[in-house]
Design a protein around this motif. Structure first.
Motif, PDB file in Angstrom:
ATOM      1  N   LEU A   1       0.134   6.753  -6.746  1.00 32.87           N
ATOM      2  CA  LEU A   1      -1.037   7.618  -6.917  1.00 32.87           C
ATOM      3  C   LEU A   1      -0.675   9.089  -6.713  1.00 32.87           C
ATOM      4  O   LEU A   1      -1.155   9.964  -7.443  1.00 32.87           O
ATOM      5  N   THR A   2       0.174   9.358  -5.747  1.00 35.84           N
ATOM      6  CA  THR A   2       0.611  10.733  -5.497  1.00 35.84           C
ATOM      7  C   THR A   2       1.381  11.272  -6.692  1.00 35.84           C
ATOM      8  O   THR A   2       1.147  12.400  -7.140  1.00 35.84           O
TER       9      THR A   2
ATOM     10  N   ARG B   1       0.816  -1.220   0.000  1.00 43.18           N
ATOM     11  CA  ARG B   1       0.000   0.000   0.000  1.00 43.18           C
ATOM     12  C   ARG B   1       0.844   1.263   0.000  1.00 43.18           C
ATOM     13  O   ARG B   1       0.435   2.294  -0.529  1.00 43.18           O
TER      14      ARG B   1
ATOM     15  N   ASP C   1      -7.527   3.090  -4.886  1.00 41.33           N
ATOM     16  CA  ASP C   1      -8.227   3.804  -3.811  1.00 41.33           C
ATOM     17  C   ASP C   1      -8.949   2.827  -2.885  1.00 41.33           C
ATOM     18  O   ASP C   1      -8.903   2.965  -1.662  1.00 41.33           O
TER      19      ASP C   1
ATOM     20  N   ILE D   1      -7.025   3.331 -10.794  1.00 44.82           N
ATOM     21  CA  ILE D   1      -7.116   4.310  -9.706  1.00 44.82           C
ATOM     22  C   ILE D   1      -8.233   3.923  -8.741  1.00 44.82           C
ATOM     23  O   ILE D   1      -8.055   3.993  -7.517  1.00 44.82           O
ATOM     24  N   ALA D   2      -9.355   3.502  -9.267  1.00 47.98           N
ATOM     25  CA  ALA D   2     -10.468   3.087  -8.403  1.00 47.98           C
ATOM     26  C   ALA D   2     -10.069   1.901  -7.529  1.00 47.98           C
ATOM     27  O   ALA D   2     -10.359   1.877  -6.328  1.00 47.98           O
TER      28      ALA D   2
ATOM     29  N   LEU E   1      -6.430   1.061  -0.655  1.00 43.60           N
ATOM     30  CA  LEU E   1      -5.965   1.919   0.431  1.00 43.60           C
ATOM     31  C   LEU E   1      -7.050   2.125   1.478  1.00 43.60           C
ATOM     32  O   LEU E   1      -6.764   2.119   2.678  1.00 43.60           O
ATOM     33  N   LEU E   2      -8.272   2.286   1.048  1.00 47.93           N
ATOM     34  CA  LEU E   2      -9.375   2.465   1.989  1.00 47.93           C
ATOM     35  C   LEU E   2      -9.602   1.210   2.810  1.00 47.93           C
ATOM     36  O   LEU E   2      -9.718   1.265   4.033  1.00 47.93           O
TER      37      LEU E   2
ATOM     38  N   ARG F   1       0.331   4.108  -2.744  1.00 45.16           N
ATOM     39  CA  ARG F   1       0.121   5.503  -2.352  1.00 45.16           C
ATOM     40  C   ARG F   1       1.124   6.419  -3.049  1.00 45.16           C
ATOM     41  O   ARG F   1       0.764   7.483  -3.559  1.00 45.16           O
TER      42      ARG F   1
ATOM     43  N   THR G   1      -4.517   7.325   4.053  1.00 45.03           N
ATOM     44  CA  THR G   1      -4.822   6.947   2.677  1.00 45.03           C
ATOM     45  C   THR G   1      -5.106   8.200   1.869  1.00 45.03           C
ATOM     46  O   THR G   1      -5.307   9.264   2.414  1.00 45.03           O
ATOM     47  N   LEU G   2      -5.144   8.047   0.558  1.00 46.49           N
ATOM     48  CA  LEU G   2      -5.474   9.148  -0.330  1.00 46.49           C
ATOM     49  C   LEU G   2      -6.965   9.230  -0.592  1.00 46.49           C
ATOM     50  O   LEU G   2      -7.418  10.114  -1.295  1.00 46.49           O
ATOM     51  N   VAL G   3      -7.713   8.316  -0.049  1.00 40.81           N
ATOM     52  CA  VAL G   3      -9.151   8.327  -0.273  1.00 40.81           C
ATOM     53  C   VAL G   3      -9.827   9.070   0.874  1.00 40.81           C
ATOM     54  O   VAL G   3      -9.355   9.077   1.990  1.00 40.81           O
TER      55      VAL G   3
END
Length: 100
Positions: free
Chosen positions: A32-33, A25, A78, A74-75, A81-82, A29, A97-99
């Motif tokens: 995604l960043t 993860r 996310d 991406i979905a 991470l969630l 992360r 997380t980013l979510v």
């Protein structure tokens, strides 16, 4: 990025009698960043080197998340991470997380 870094710290989850690799993860992360940063940079000013990096990063996310399109990747990232953030919180850890 080194492929072994993606899966060096993976977990195996058994699903329907088979094992599935779960990406680290922290790596997800970070990807995604970086993806978000490149998208913003490209929206502000088209730079060929950033466009190529964005293309490579999109491919990497798709491979890691087992998808054929960046929106699906991406979905899934996310969701990963969630889901993992919630399981860690249940264990008493504070996972960021980013979510939202």
């Amino acid at each position: 990025m080194n492929v072994s870094a993606w899966f060096g710290h993976t977990q195996r989850k058994q699903r329907e009698g088979r094992y599935v690799l779960v990406p680290d993860r922290k790596v997800v992360r970070e990807l995604l960043t970086r993806y978000a940063s490149l998208r913003i940079a490209q929206a502000e000013r088209d730079v060929p080197t950033a466009a190529r990096e964005l293309e490579d990063l999109s491919y990497t996310l798709c491979v890691m998340m087992g998808t054929s399109g960046i929106h699906d990747a991406i979905a899934k990232a996310d969701a990963l991470l969630l889901t993992q953030g919630r399981s860690e919180a249940a264990d008493g850890e504070n996972g960021l997380t980013l979510v939202g």
